[in-house]
Design a protein around this motif. Structure first.
Motif, mmCIF file in Angstrom:
data_model
loop_
_atom_site.group_PDB
_atom_site.id
_atom_site.type_symbol
_atom_site.label_atom_id
_atom_site.label_comp_id
_atom_site.label_asym_id
_atom_site.label_seq_id
_atom_site.Cartn_x
_atom_site.Cartn_y
_atom_site.Cartn_z
ATOM 1 N N GLN A 206 -16.773 -32.299 13.764
ATOM 2 C CA GLN A 206 -17.828 -31.297 13.651
ATOM 3 C C GLN A 206 -18.569 -31.153 14.990
ATOM 4 N N PHE A 207 -18.839 -32.311 15.601
ATOM 5 C CA PHE A 207 -19.501 -32.323 16.908
ATOM 6 C C PHE A 207 -18.614 -31.637 17.947
ATOM 7 N N ALA A 208 -17.340 -32.012 17.964
ATOM 8 C CA ALA A 208 -16.400 -31.427 18.929
ATOM 9 C C ALA A 208 -16.362 -29.906 18.778
ATOM 10 N N ARG A 209 -16.346 -29.456 17.553
ATOM 11 C CA ARG A 209 -16.310 -28.028 17.244
ATOM 12 C C ARG A 209 -17.546 -27.297 17.736
ATOM 13 N N GLU A 210 -18.711 -27.915 17.461
ATOM 14 C CA GLU A 210 -19.961 -27.199 17.710
ATOM 15 C C GLU A 210 -20.460 -27.313 19.140
ATOM 16 N N VAL A 211 -20.181 -28.447 19.772
ATOM 17 C CA VAL A 211 -20.860 -28.728 21.041
ATOM 18 C C VAL A 211 -19.957 -28.528 22.257
ATOM 19 N N SER A 212 -18.654 -28.791 22.118
ATOM 20 C CA SER A 212 -17.835 -28.741 23.330
ATOM 21 C C SER A 212 -17.324 -27.333 23.606
ATOM 22 N N ASN A 213 -17.028 -27.084 24.865
ATOM 23 C CA ASN A 213 -16.409 -25.805 25.220
ATOM 24 C C ASN A 213 -14.913 -25.973 25.470
ATOM 25 N N LEU A 214 -14.453 -27.238 25.485
ATOM 26 C CA LEU A 214 -13.026 -27.491 25.673
ATOM 27 C C LEU A 214 -12.648 -28.734 24.874
ATOM 28 N N VAL A 215 -11.532 -28.660 24.185
ATOM 29 C CA VAL A 215 -11.039 -29.806 23.417
ATOM 30 C C VAL A 215 -9.658 -30.176 23.950
ATOM 31 N N LEU A 216 -9.490 -31.453 24.273
ATOM 32 C CA LEU A 216 -8.181 -31.956 24.720
ATOM 33 C C LEU A 216 -7.600 -32.811 23.606
ATOM 34 N N PHE A 217 -6.417 -32.472 23.175
ATOM 35 C CA PHE A 217 -5.733 -33.297 22.185
ATOM 36 C C PHE A 217 -4.719 -34.168 22.916
#
Ligand code: ADP
Ligand code: MG
Length: 249
Positions: A206-217
């Motif tokens: 939820q945090f990653a979704r709402e706060v980050s502008n880039l997600v690395l998997f």
């Protein structure tokens, strides 16, 4: 520094422990003000990647530039390294506060020792950042007198006292009781909104979704897929990311 200034430039980064190759060519770029979430299964190299970024690990291949310094060189000068580490701060899962020092002393230690700032200034700054994480009244407490959530907020305040250019968080809420996670995420969310550059290894989707502008998997030592949160969470491309997301949801 203007926006888009590259904080981290990583090109085909490789890291092995003995014969175990953990990072198998990680390539990416992080600019000032970016908030990057790093997600992926246990053991895929997320912590190793973070540790490379402030050179807690030596690097076996590729190129890694942090704040304009090439830190891939095995013979990096110790003085340059110390300067780098004061600008690239790290927040750990287990807080790593000094148990024999009060909260205030924990916060003042590195600015005094590393930055050689005057004591009065260190104190003033420490109290300022304690206030910011909502713990002004705990200045004279010892870590063992605090809850896990409070300890982690102290650890974040300690990072801020170094006036870092970027903060690396390695699963900052994973050791906390569920009811204490929110207070730490709130502090991190506020930092992000103020424009702090952050790399966050997290299971808090939820945090990653709402706060980050880039997600690395990350998966098996590479960035398997990356994108903005909307893309990664609602329109994953790779089967591995799809499987990962279905396991954690
Ligand atoms: P993650 O944070 O994604 O769970 P890590 O980066 O901690 O993964 O670990 C990746 C792999 O590297 C794991 O197989 C782990 O056992 C191994 N590893 C991590 N640190 C060391 C080390 N200091 N020595 C040897 N192997 C390590
Ligand atoms: Mg880890």
């Amino acid at each position: 520094m203007e926006d888009n200034y590259p904080i981290i430039v990583c090109d085909n980064l490789r890291k092995s422990y003995g014969s175990l190759e953990v990072l198998k060519g990680v390539t990416g770029r992080l600019s000032k003000g970016d908030v990057v979430s790093v997600i992926g299964p246990s053991g895929c190299g997320k912590s190793t990647f973070l540790r490379c970024l402030n050179r807690l690990e030596t690097i076996n291949g590729g190129r890694l530039e942090v704040l304009g310094v090439d830190i891939s060189s095995p013979t990096l000068n110790q003085k340059v390294l110390r300067q780098l580490r004061s600008k690239v701060s790290m927040v750990f899962q287990h807080f790593n506060l000094f148990p024999h020092l009060t909260v205030l002393e924990n916060l003042m230690l590195a600015p005094q020792k590393v930055l050689k700032s005057p004591q009065s200034q260190c104190r003033e700054q420490a109290l300022f950042y304690l206030e910011k994480v909502g713990l002004a009244e705990k200045a004279h407490f010892y870590p063992e007198q605090l809850s896990g959530g409070q300890k982690q907020r102290v650890a974040i305040a300690r990072s801020l006292c170094m006036k870092p250019e970027v903060i690396l968080f390695d699963e900052p809420t994973s050791a906390l009781d569920p009811e204490l996670v929110g207070e730490v995420l709130t502090v991190m969310r506020n930092l992000a909104q103020e424009g702090m550059t952050m790399v966050v290894v997290t299971h808090e989707m939820q945090f990653a979704r709402e706060v980050s502008n880039l997600v690395l998997f990350f998966n098996q030592g590479i960035i398997e897929e990356q994108g903005d949160p909307q893309q990664v969470f609602t329109n994953p491309q790779s089967d591995r990311l799809k499987a990962f997301l279905s396991r954690i949801n």
